[in-house]
Design a protein around this motif. Structure first.
Motif, PDB file in Angstrom:
ATOM      1  N   LYS A  42       1.756  62.788 -33.439  1.00  0.00           N
ATOM      2  CA  LYS A  42       1.124  62.247 -32.799  1.00  0.00           C
ATOM      3  C   LYS A  42       1.005  61.883 -31.147  1.00  0.00           C
ATOM      4  O   LYS A  42      -0.237  61.976 -30.891  1.00  0.00           O
ATOM      5  CB  LYS A  42       0.196  60.918 -33.922  1.00  0.00           C
ATOM      6  CG  LYS A  42      -0.041  61.515 -35.173  1.00  0.00           C
ATOM      7  CD  LYS A  42      -0.525  60.704 -36.174  1.00  0.00           C
ATOM      8  CE  LYS A  42      -1.477  60.472 -35.244  1.00  0.00           C
ATOM      9  NZ  LYS A  42      -2.018  59.157 -36.450  1.00  0.00           N
ATOM     10  N   PHE A  43       2.563  61.367 -31.046  1.00  0.00           N
ATOM     11  CA  PHE A  43       1.693  60.789 -29.635  1.00  0.00           C
ATOM     12  C   PHE A  43       2.462  62.222 -28.841  1.00  0.00           C
ATOM     13  O   PHE A  43       2.237  61.498 -27.401  1.00  0.00           O
ATOM     14  CB  PHE A  43       3.172  59.532 -29.354  1.00  0.00           C
ATOM     15  CG  PHE A  43       3.380  58.357 -30.529  1.00  0.00           C
ATOM     16  CD1 PHE A  43       2.278  57.087 -29.476  1.00  0.00           C
ATOM     17  CD2 PHE A  43       3.687  58.518 -31.962  1.00  0.00           C
ATOM     18  CE1 PHE A  43       2.326  55.530 -30.324  1.00  0.00           C
ATOM     19  CE2 PHE A  43       3.210  57.176 -32.507  1.00  0.00           C
ATOM     20  CZ  PHE A  43       2.875  55.670 -32.211  1.00  0.00           C
ATOM     21  N   VAL A  48      -0.730  58.314 -25.206  1.00  0.00           N
ATOM     22  CA  VAL A  48      -1.161  57.100 -25.195  1.00  0.00           C
ATOM     23  C   VAL A  48      -1.607  56.896 -23.780  1.00  0.00           C
ATOM     24  O   VAL A  48      -0.428  56.096 -23.150  1.00  0.00           O
ATOM     25  CB  VAL A  48      -0.426  55.385 -25.798  1.00  0.00           C
ATOM     26  CG1 VAL A  48      -0.724  54.981 -25.671  1.00  0.00           C
ATOM     27  CG2 VAL A  48       0.002  56.073 -27.769  1.00  0.00           C
ATOM     28  N   VAL A  54      -6.331  56.438 -26.185  1.00  0.00           N
ATOM     29  CA  VAL A  54      -5.559  55.393 -26.853  1.00  0.00           C
ATOM     30  C   VAL A  54      -4.989  54.554 -26.472  1.00  0.00           C
ATOM     31  O   VAL A  54      -3.672  54.519 -25.312  1.00  0.00           O
ATOM     32  CB  VAL A  54      -4.274  57.432 -27.917  1.00  0.00           C
ATOM     33  CG1 VAL A  54      -4.526  56.347 -29.048  1.00  0.00           C
ATOM     34  CG2 VAL A  54      -5.466  57.679 -28.348  1.00  0.00           C
ATOM     35  N   LYS A  56      -2.030  50.753 -26.559  1.00  0.00           N
ATOM     36  CA  LYS A  56      -1.030  51.195 -26.190  1.00  0.00           C
ATOM     37  C   LYS A  56      -1.158  50.301 -28.047  1.00  0.00           C
ATOM     38  O   LYS A  56      -0.778  48.898 -27.353  1.00  0.00           O
ATOM     39  CB  LYS A  56       0.060  50.736 -25.318  1.00  0.00           C
ATOM     40  CG  LYS A  56       1.550  50.365 -25.415  1.00  0.00           C
ATOM     41  CD  LYS A  56       2.136  50.495 -24.876  1.00  0.00           C
ATOM     42  CE  LYS A  56       3.577  50.294 -24.558  1.00  0.00           C
ATOM     43  NZ  LYS A  56       4.945  50.647 -23.436  1.00  0.00           N
ATOM     44  N   HIS A  78      -0.275  54.689 -33.721  1.00  0.00           N
ATOM     45  CA  HIS A  78      -1.374  55.532 -32.913  1.00  0.00           C
ATOM     46  C   HIS A  78      -3.010  55.923 -33.888  1.00  0.00           C
ATOM     47  O   HIS A  78      -3.590  55.380 -34.594  1.00  0.00           O
ATOM     48  CB  HIS A  78      -0.784  57.161 -33.445  1.00  0.00           C
ATOM     49  CG  HIS A  78      -1.314  57.898 -31.759  1.00  0.00           C
ATOM     50  ND1 HIS A  78      -2.324  58.938 -32.012  1.00  0.00           N
ATOM     51  CD2 HIS A  78      -0.487  58.685 -30.796  1.00  0.00           C
ATOM     52  CE1 HIS A  78      -2.785  59.308 -31.324  1.00  0.00           C
ATOM     53  NE2 HIS A  78      -1.668  59.217 -30.288  1.00  0.00           N
ATOM     54  N   SER A  80      -5.591  56.777 -32.910  1.00  0.00           N
ATOM     55  CA  SER A  80      -6.486  58.079 -32.890  1.00  0.00           C
ATOM     56  C   SER A  80      -6.902  57.769 -34.346  1.00  0.00           C
ATOM     57  O   SER A  80      -7.695  58.824 -34.569  1.00  0.00           O
ATOM     58  CB  SER A  80      -5.678  58.901 -33.073  1.00  0.00           C
ATOM     59  OG  SER A  80      -4.862  59.196 -33.345  1.00  0.00           O
TER      60      SER A  80
END
Length: 330
Positions: A42-43, A48, A54, A56, A78, A80
């Motif tokens: 996802k990252f 980020v 998004v 941190k 994460h 999102s």
């Protein structure tokens, strides 16, 4: 034949069945990545930063220093949002352990290395005619390479391996990538990235060895249509970080981690015969799940059984042989 004319030719001559290449041709369905690799992925998919919006969110744990090598260990969330069917990693839902790195892949169609029709074996033989489209639609030939993702300290992105087995970074970055593949076992041995400073990040198997001690595999069962996905290599964990002169090294130890989880299966509606005597546009519906579930109101849905056989991080070592226990799980 141009791409446009081929596309029109394909639409006009497609008769009887509407084909589409599924994400995974072994099951004719989507196979979800293991939670351990998808949480890190996802990252890569949604970085980020201020551009994506998004924030941190993380908890620093420790920074390991060995000469010029530095490894920051942290827990990261994460923000999102949690997606439908998203599974929890062993850290927690939405959380990822940032303590090394991983190379993972999504099998598109067939696995690239599949000798029966994977992209490496058929990519150069695809034809831009009706038969070529049929071969791809019926998974006789693989029409596209698998998509790989990578993440390690300071870098993240995606790449594919072209029909000549050469890596192509997406987008291009100031790092090099080499791939070691064993033609005897038809398996990937390791992926090695080198950054501008000459530091090496080695995934899958330590340099000079072929023990595949950092490889994650997954299989899936879809009994309703009597299909299954045999164990396929899905991810390669970071094994070593080395300086260019091999004087300093940080290595990673893993222990076995096996578990099963269920995911919803697709429900496919296929056009059987557009000019059938029983009526134009007649269709048949078939579930592609392993287990049939019936709700109280009579609705039904199918699930697939996914079995993960991989690795869980156990210990991080420095070249001076001073060890650091990371987390004592299992």
């Amino acid at each position: 034949m141009t791409k446009r004319s081929f596309f029109l030719y394909f639409l006009v001559n497609l008769y009887g069945i509407l084909w589409s290449q599924p994400t995974n041709s072994y099951l004719n369905d989507v196979v979800l990545a293991p939670p351990s690799s998808s949480s890190i992925g996802k990252f890569v998919d949604i970085p980020v930063n201020a551009h994506t919006g998004v924030p941190k969110i993380g908890v620093p744990i420790y920074t390991l220093q060995e000469g010029p090598l530095q490894l920051a260990i942290s827990l990261n969330y994460h923000a999102s949002g949690i997606k439908l069917q998203e599974l929890s990693s062993w850290i927690g839902l939405g959380w990822a352990l940032n303590a090394g790195g991983i190379v993972s892949r999504t099998i598109l169609g067939l696995a690239d290395e599949d000798i029966t029709g994977g992209y490496w074996h058929t990519g150069s033989t695809l034809t831009d005619d009706n038969q070529g489209a049929v071969n791809v639609g019926e998974s006789v030939k693989d029409g596209e390479p698998d998509l790989f993702s990578f993440s390690f300290p300071g870098y993240g992105g995606k790449f594919i391996l072209d029909k000549n087995h050469q890596p192509v970074l997406i987008p291009d970055q100031d790092i090099s990538l080499s791939v070691d593949f064993d033609v005897t076992t038809n398996k990937f041995i390791r992926f090695t990235f080198i950054d501008p400073e000459g530091k090496k990040f080695i995934f899958g198997s330590p340099e000079g060895l072929n023990n595949r001690s950092g490889v994650d595999s997954i299989k899936a069962t879809s009994g309703f249509v009597n299909k299954f996905l045999p164990y396929q290599d899905q991810a390669w964990n970071l094994m070593e970080i080395k300086t260019s002169d091999n004087k300093y090294k940080i290595s990673f130890e893993y222990h076995s981690d096996t578990y099963s989880y269920r995911s919803s299966a697709s429900y496919n509606l296929d056009i059987v015969n557009c000019t059938s005597q029983v009526g134009a546009g007649s269709s048949e519906a078939s579930g592609s799940g392993g287990l049939l579930h019936t709700l109280s109101d009579g609705r039904q849905y199918y699930t697939m059984i996914n079995t993960f056989s991989g690795r869980r991080l156990r210990r991080i070592n420095r070249a001076c042989l001073i060890s650091h226990d990371l987390l004592a799980f299992g």
